[in-house]
Design an enzyme around this catalytic site. Structure first.
Site, PDB file in Angstrom:
ATOM      1  N   ASP A 181       1.055  -1.074   0.047  1.00 13.96           N
ATOM      2  CA  ASP A 181       0.118  -0.010  -0.134  1.00 13.96           C
ATOM      3  C   ASP A 181       0.828   1.250  -0.134  1.00 13.96           C
ATOM      4  O   ASP A 181       1.692   1.763   0.970  1.00 13.96           O
ATOM      5  CB  ASP A 181      -0.893   0.142   1.187  1.00 13.96           C
ATOM      6  CG  ASP A 181      -1.824   1.037   1.089  1.00 13.96           C
ATOM      7  OD1 ASP A 181      -1.960   1.806   0.242  1.00 13.96           O
ATOM      8  OD2 ASP A 181      -2.718   1.263   2.211  1.00 13.96           O
ATOM      9  N   ASP A 220      -1.557   5.588  -6.588  1.00 14.26           N
ATOM     10  CA  ASP A 220      -2.083   4.959  -5.555  1.00 14.26           C
ATOM     11  C   ASP A 220      -2.113   3.512  -6.222  1.00 14.26           C
ATOM     12  O   ASP A 220      -2.832   3.057  -6.943  1.00 14.26           O
ATOM     13  CB  ASP A 220      -3.450   5.242  -5.352  1.00 14.26           C
ATOM     14  CG  ASP A 220      -4.141   4.451  -4.187  1.00 14.26           C
ATOM     15  OD1 ASP A 220      -3.187   3.836  -3.180  1.00 14.26           O
ATOM     16  OD2 ASP A 220      -5.247   4.390  -4.278  1.00 14.26           O
TER      17      ASP A 220
END
Length: 505
Positions: free
Chosen positions: A110, A328
């Site tokens: 992440d 992202d």
């Protein structure tokens, strides 16, 4: 001594002939700090599962609610999913070893959060099985001889975590966290310190698992999507730039440079490589990060179709409290603000309208394509501050959703952002080297075949060459090259070479 020369040369010849042997060990001669750590990246796919893009879009909306909440209020999202193939629901994850004795955990990658956390053994409501085909592990601090709880009086809790969601219940005096997300899911737990193990070269001919104490989270409660077994995993590996991220902790100890890189393979079975270090590639271009942002924000300035700029006001990309452009890896598709999305879709449709059949499928712009994509669709350029351009092939802004009337059905893989934040997800991040240079506050990228080896550099004056199963090392001051070999063979070669008087070993 002369009698050793010919056999030695033969042994070296055999060693060179074995260069293609797959090995997952880091080798470096004469290593100096900071070092480069290699995390082999894997990807799991539920067998035979294909999912409608509408489901992907809905899932991304849930994540974006969290991201937008974080932008406005500082709440960090730990939940990350992603796949380079939007129709095969997979996720990118890596293995970390924690505790003494070490225990292996599969943790999601992440780039949108900071903290590494894994599920505690005391969590009664957390998933016990995973639909991803992996066994779940649980962290038990009482079973690790090097583990200790972070108390509320610990400097780590009072300094590094004070800007995050932390709590100090008087009845336990444990430095705790509680993260609640916009979709109702969340996790709570406490911070612990224990040893993180990773492959590291110790110098000379010695190769061993290196280690360092780090602070990470131990999740004792999960809710919402985090409780679903079909996509359960052991935890989250936050690659953000905050003080508590593993990147920051290791770099502050002088173990790794304060940067990391990844190359996510988009075809085949996926996979790739993630390195705590800088991937070297001559074609990498860099754009500066927007300062003082909780995510990796870049200054997107314009979008072009086959070199022709689209009529988009650059102000729509400007970074404010609720606007900007985010990199992202946890987002599957790519999202553009409305003022950029509509011109983009209209331009692509107009460009191909004479050679393909444009159709609307489930409210999305799609095309019936009978010829090759590269011969039909234009190249798209995302232009960033600093003159850095991200060039997208048709496969990096279109998704293949099936066949209709004997033709392939391709749809625009970009979606309209519900808020003012444009998000570049795995659809455009795949098949590229990405370098997150936190020390210089910039991100770089270059197109690359992520099934091939990559070159990784650290600031110690050594260059390392790494892929998912191979590593070679060259000195910046010599032309010597040593390929990755089984450790016994490496030691044998080094002893023979020393006996021959080679000066570089």
């Amino acid at each position: 001594m002369r009698a050793l020369v010919a056999p030695a040369k033969f042994l070296i010849f055999l060693a060179l002939a074995a260069l293609t042997l797959p090995v997952s060990v880091v080798v470096q001669c004469g290593a100096a700090l900071p070092r480069t750590t290699v995390l082999p990246l894997q990807r799991a796919f539920p067998l035979g599962r294909r999912v409608d893009p509408d489901w992907l879009r809905a899932r991304d909306r849930v994540r974006h609610a969290r991201i937008l909440q974080s932008v406005a209020g500082g709440v960090v999202d730990f939940s990350v999913e992603g796949s380079s193939d939007p129709l095969l629901i997979g996720l990118y994850f890596t293995k970390v070893k924690l505790g003494s004795p070490p225990k292996v955990f599969n943790v999601q990658i992440d780039t949108g959060s900071d903290v590494l956390w894994v599920t505690c053994s005391s969590c009664s409501d957390c998933p016990q099985t995973s639909g991803l085909g992996i066994g779940l592990s649980f962290f038990d601090s009482s079973s690790s001889s090097t583990s200790y709880l972070i108390s509320c009086s610990d400097p780590v809790c009072t300094s590094q975590i004070q800007t995050m969601s932390s709590e100090c219940p008087p009845q336990s005096n444990q430095c705790s966290y509680s993260f609640q997300y916009g979709d109702g899911s969340g996790t709570t737990g406490h911070y612990v310190s224990d040893v993180l193990y990773f492959d590291m070269v110790m110098g000379g001919s010695s190769i061993a698992n290196s280690s360092a104490p780090i602070v990470f989270g131990c999740s004792t409660y999960q809710s919402g999507d985090l409780t679903k077994s079909d996509k359960a995993i052991d935890g989250i590996f936050g690659f953000g730039g905050g003080e508590l991220s593993v990147i920051s902790q290791l770099s502050s100890k002088g173990i790794t440079p304060k940067l990391f890189s990844h190359c996510l393979r988009g075809d085949g079975n996926g996979g790739g490589i993630m390195v705590l270090g800088e991937i070297l590639e001559p074609s990498i271009v860099y754009s500066p990060l927007v300062p003082s942002q909780p995510h990796y924000n870049l200054n997107l300035q314009s979008i072009a179709i086959n070199g022709q700029p689209l009529p988009i006001d650059a102000a729509v990309f400007a970074t404010t409290n609720n606007r900007g452009t985010i990199i992202d890896s946890g987002t599957t598709l790519t999202y553009l603000v409305e003022d950029a999305f509509d011109p983009f879709v209209n331009a692509v449709t107009a460009f191909v309208s004479q050679t393909v059949t444009p159709i609307i499928s489930k409210g999305r712009q799609c095309f019936l394509v009978s010829s090759s994509l590269s011969a039909t669709f234009p190249l798209v350029s995302l232009n960033f501050l600093g003159g850095a351009t991200m060039l997208l092939k048709p496969e990096e802004y279109l998704i293949h959703v099936g066949f209709t009337e004997g033709a392939a059905l391709w749809c625009i893989g970009f979606e309209k952002a519900q808020e003012g934040v444009s998000i570049l997800g795995d659809l455009v991040l795949k098949d590229k080297i990405f370098v997150y240079d936190l020390a210089r506050q910039r991100i770089g990228w270059a197109p690359y075949d992520c099934s091939m080896s990559v070159n990784v550099s650290v600031t110690s004056g050594k260059d390392e060459f790494i892929n998912a199963g191979q590593l070679s090392t060259s000195s910046s001051s010599r032309d010597m090259l040593v390929e990755l070999l089984p450790i016994g063979l490496i030691i044998l070669i080094m002893h023979v070479a020393r006996a021959m008087g080679f000066p570089f070993l």
